[in-house]
Design an enzyme around this catalytic site. Sequence first.
Site, short mmCIF file in Angstrom:
data_model
loop_
_atom_site.label_atom_id
_atom_site.label_comp_id
_atom_site.label_asym_id
_atom_site.label_seq_id
_atom_site.Cartn_x
_atom_site.Cartn_y
_atom_site.Cartn_z
N GLU A 1 0.84 -1.21 0.00
CA GLU A 1 0.00 0.00 0.00
C GLU A 1 0.87 1.26 0.00
O GLU A 1 0.58 2.23 -0.68
CB GLU A 1 -0.92 0.01 1.23
CG GLU A 1 -1.95 -1.11 1.26
CD GLU A 1 -2.94 -0.99 0.13
OE1 GLU A 1 -2.57 -1.38 -1.00
OE2 GLU A 1 -4.07 -0.54 0.35
N THR B 1 -4.31 6.08 -6.52
CA THR B 1 -4.47 6.44 -5.10
C THR B 1 -3.54 7.60 -4.74
O THR B 1 -3.96 8.54 -4.05
CB THR B 1 -4.16 5.21 -4.20
OG1 THR B 1 -5.03 4.16 -4.59
CG2 THR B 1 -4.38 5.53 -2.74
#
Length: 309
Positions: free
Chosen positions: A128, A181
């Site tokens: 992430e 993102t």
Amino acid sequence: MESIKVFSPGSITNLSCGYDILGVCLENRGDEIKVSKTNQKSITIKSVNGFNLTKDIYKNVSGIAAQALMKKIDIDHGFEIEINKGIKPGSGIGSSAASSAGTVFAINQLLGSPFSLIDLVKFSMEGEKFVSGSFHADNVAPIIFGGITLVRTIRELDVVSLPIPKDLEMIVIRPNIEIKTADSRKVVKKKVKIEKMTQQSANLGSFVSSLYSEDYDLMSRSVIDQVVEPDRAFLIPEFDNIQRISKNSGSIAVGISGSGPSIFSLSNNRITSNKVLESISQHYSSMDIEHDVFISKVNSGGIKIIETK
Ligand code: HSE
């Protein structure tokens, strides 16, 4: 066990009132990850199907998460990963999290489960960090723990599992565009007025309470975002109209799923869910916006083993 194949589901995060801390595991969108033991003491990605992603283990989240795990254990063999992407990258329903969490979950199974669920969340967070530029566990926690989770802190990593109201379901609409993102995080202002912080904390607290009491009216009043969504809404085609149409069709709440572009609506019965699905899908079609739309209950089990050999 020499090899294992798992289904690693998608997730909706933030739920408007819990930026970077709330997440819910989906049932019916996800990646299939197969991991096999190899004689070489290394990680390799043999194939990535579904979407055009790199097999470089230093640039693919599966490889990055797997390497984080390997650093914590001394073994004389390695693993080969095959990834079948079912979630489009940059769609806001945890595509990278599904790959990284599915990979480390599968490796842990092949090793006889030496690592805890919290350890697996930590390894997945390395993936992430790579794609978004910052550590957050709101996607990987619900995939690994199942259900609805709140990440109290990422420092010592503390994940709280929350109750799942039995009738709760999500309607997800994904306009067919990609939002990275990292880009979506850049538009979020870094300073919050104290009044907004107070309101957001109150909304988060009352949302958690609504999960325990299954009070959908309270949930509706709580799933509101004054902090992050206003900054991000312009990234998502027709966000305000989808929100209005979904609410008019009876949804409990509507918000941006993760970093977008997917939009989630909440409902507590299938008739309303279908009505919401039809009306928002019709709106996108009328605007010629390509999209995917589906209904999902909360997936309480998280990652599922499909096959072992
Ligand atoms: N909480 C994250 C965000 C989820 O909104 O940026 C995306 O991975």
